[in-house]
Design an enzyme around this catalytic site. Sequence first.
Site, PDB file in Angstrom:
ATOM      1  N   GLU A  37      99.344  58.983  98.641  1.00  0.00           N
ATOM      2  CA  GLU A  37     100.707  58.695  98.156  1.00  0.00           C
ATOM      3  C   GLU A  37     101.621  59.921  98.180  1.00  0.00           C
ATOM      4  O   GLU A  37     102.325  60.213  97.214  1.00  0.00           O
ATOM      5  CB  GLU A  37     100.651  58.092  96.751  1.00  0.00           C
ATOM      6  N   GLU A  47      94.996  50.435  98.513  1.00  0.00           N
ATOM      7  CA  GLU A  47      95.195  50.187  97.081  1.00  0.00           C
ATOM      8  C   GLU A  47      95.971  48.888  96.946  1.00  0.00           C
ATOM      9  O   GLU A  47      97.081  48.766  97.452  1.00  0.00           O
ATOM     10  CB  GLU A  47      95.953  51.325  96.383  1.00  0.00           C
TER      11      GLU A  47
END
Length: 503
Positions: free
Chosen positions: A173, A292
């Site tokens: 991320e 995710e």
Amino acid sequence: MPSAHVTVDPHFSIGAIRRRLFGGFVEHLGRHIYDGIYEPGHPSADADGFRTDVIELVKELGVSMIRYPGGNFVSGFRWEDSVGPVEDRARRLDLAWHSTETNEVGLHEFSSWLEKVGSDLMMAVNLGTRGTLEAIDLLEYSNIPSGTTLSQRRIDNGREEPFDVKVWCLGNEMDGPWQLGHRNAEDYGKVAARTAKGLRQLDPSIELVVCGSSSAHMPTFGEWERVVLNHTYDDVDMISCHAYYEEREGDLDSFLASAVDMDKFIETVVATADHVKAVKGSDKQIDISFDEWNVWYIERYHGVDKIEGIDNWPVAPRILEDVYSVADAVVFGNLMISLLKHADRVASASLAQLVNVIAPIMTEPGGPAWRQTTFYPFSLTSRLARGDALQLKLDAPTYRTKQYGEVPLVDAVATHDPADGASAVFLVNRSTSESIDVTVDISALGDVALQESHTLTDSDVYAKNTLDEPTRVAPQPNDTARISENALTVTLPPVSWTALALG
């Protein structure tokens, strides 16, 4: 009663279902590791301190590959802390989750646990506070059989054979301002490309995942993917997608349609990747690692669970322990339908996470482990979805949502295994008030019989499994399902997820 019609034909294949689609995610976060998978004092603990009741549930879940050790945790992680004698390992402050990491469970211990549950390792490297050299060192430690200082260090630490990790994530991320070492797309793309080239020089056989957007709602979404892939296209195999969904402000209708957002997310990333492919004149295809995904009540975390304070760094705190409802499980099952509907481009996916932390499995220290409502759509889909995902013809009534506009009341996908003729149909009913009769044309499948039927629903859409009532919610056989004259008919209750196995 509303009705819907579905046509299943094995000639219309979306693509082969890769087992990595049924992956998981374990992060050093909250009670996931400690008091979750690892509790040496528990009555079920094995000689290595791992809870065998949890091991059996993870095996039942059918998880193929597990991403580790983070997540946000990885951007501050020093991999060297996780190897060597346990008594000599450093205790570190984890800035991502404001906790203390003891490193009692590290790379060797986790790999041992993976062998017990029958899953492969997907490794994430720290490109937040560290860089290319540390990533190469970790790959050498993990995958080189012998003959170097780092491979010998692994052997001295008790692991003669290499870990042979095949899939590596280049950070986590990195588009997120909350991330340690956050970079813009240009800067991240450059370091990811350098790291990918270095890792491939050491082990050309590995697969690499570059960071995509942490959400389709990030202000840089789309442009981030384009810029990052412009730097890394020739050096990586997949780009990541992350998405979490929650019911907001009592808007159950929109929440039940969350998979519409996942569909659009995947299709937008695919279009961006293919744009870069065209610009570069490349023959290579970049696939997606949706590493995710889940239902996660993020607003609740920020309002209640978040840990703060310079003198407050607990070990394994109780955070992010969402307790899931029937509605959550129906959305969850619908997200799995979305992943299957894009099996041609989603090469890997990781449910975030597995135990205690936004998880399908919950544990109590010294006590039981139990299945959350979301456990069932994953375990049944993982077991029944084999072979190819099929493109369906679906005719269904629609309803209007505040967030996504007009949306079908029914969503569905089917799978077919040419090897043994086994097929499965997965359906959701998003209506909050009405059952829906569904007719499935299965004439193209030939002479098949109904082998299994499972429907997860409840008169209370917010019913949950808890420590006091661990079996309150579970799928039940759907007695309305039957086959007659090349048609499968079934009634879907309101707010329900259904799996039907044919063979």
